[in-house]
Design a protein around this motif. Structure first.
Motif, short mmCIF file in Angstrom:
data_model
loop_
_atom_site.label_atom_id
_atom_site.label_comp_id
_atom_site.label_asym_id
_atom_site.label_seq_id
_atom_site.Cartn_x
_atom_site.Cartn_y
_atom_site.Cartn_z
N GLN A 65 39.64 27.13 31.17
CA GLN A 65 39.87 26.61 32.52
C GLN A 65 41.18 25.82 32.63
N LEU A 93 48.30 29.46 36.39
CA LEU A 93 47.08 30.22 36.12
C LEU A 93 46.39 29.74 34.85
N ASN A 94 45.07 29.92 34.80
CA ASN A 94 44.35 29.64 33.57
C ASN A 94 44.25 30.92 32.75
N GLY A 152 41.91 32.98 32.31
CA GLY A 152 41.23 34.07 32.99
C GLY A 152 42.01 34.67 34.13
N ASP A 176 42.88 32.99 36.86
CA ASP A 176 42.58 32.30 38.11
C ASP A 176 43.58 31.18 38.31
N GLY A 177 44.00 30.98 39.56
CA GLY A 177 44.95 29.92 39.83
C GLY A 177 45.53 30.02 41.22
N VAL A 197 45.79 31.88 46.66
CA VAL A 197 44.82 31.90 45.57
C VAL A 197 44.95 33.20 44.77
N VAL A 198 44.78 33.07 43.46
CA VAL A 198 44.78 34.22 42.55
C VAL A 198 43.46 34.22 41.79
N ARG A 199 42.78 35.35 41.76
CA ARG A 199 41.52 35.51 41.03
C ARG A 199 41.66 36.66 40.04
N LYS A 200 41.41 36.38 38.78
CA LYS A 200 41.47 37.39 37.71
C LYS A 200 42.80 38.13 37.71
N ILE A 232 44.61 37.02 46.30
CA ILE A 232 43.66 37.22 47.39
C ILE A 232 44.42 37.67 48.64
N ARG A 241 51.58 35.85 34.11
CA ARG A 241 50.55 36.63 33.42
C ARG A 241 51.07 37.23 32.12
#
Length: 155
Positions: free
Chosen positions: A52, A79-80, A82, A84-85, A103-106, A110, A125
């Motif tokens: 996290q 970002l973490n 995973g 997410d960030g 927002v960024v997921r995986k 978004i 990344r």
């Protein structure tokens, strides 16, 4: 007539060979970048890092407005492990500044991203941060924005 057909065949063969070489080089680049991201994911999955905690970051400075020069605007991806960030952008003009957070997921945004935001996300990344430019060559891994113009980062 036969000579023209032979020359056309030769030119087509050379063009085909050139396309094959470009495709081979691009495939090698994608494999290398995927390997790098996979190694980073395995490192995080091995428990060596807090999944996290913010781990990947990159910032891109640029001129967003014609009236301003000196690369005063920026996009920052945080970002973490995973993926997410958030991607934060600040568009700076002479009389006002606008700030956006997406927002960024995986590893995927978004909301659709600008080219500069996308460059910051992909660089983060891939572990290319903290400072990158729009001229830094980063691979294009598909379309994650849904609007046909924003490639997504690796998940």
């Amino acid at each position: 007539m036969l000579v023209a057909v032979a020359v056309a065949g030769f030119v087509a063969g050379v063009a085909g060979l050139a396309v094959a070489v470009v495709a081979h080089n691009r495939a090698n680049q994608v494999v290398e970048e995927c390997s790098r991201v996979l190694r980073r994911h395995l490192q995080a999955a091995g428990g060596a890092t807090d999944s996290q905690a913010l781990r990947d970051l990159a910032i891109v400075h640029y001129d967003a407005l014609k009236e301003m020069s000196g690369h005063r605007s920026f996009s920052l991806a945080l970002l973490n492990a995973g993926g997410d960030g958030v991607v934060i952008s600040s568009i700076n003009g002479r009389t006002e500044t606008r700030t956006y957070a997406k927002v960024v997921r995986k590893g995927n945004p978004i909301d659709s991203l600008s080219p500069e935001e996308n460059q910051a996300l992909r660089a983060a990344r891939l572990g290319k941060g903290p400072m990158v430019t729009m001229d830094d060559p980063l691979p294009d891994f598909g379309n994650g924005g849904g609007d046909g113009r924003t490639p997504s980062a690796l998940a």
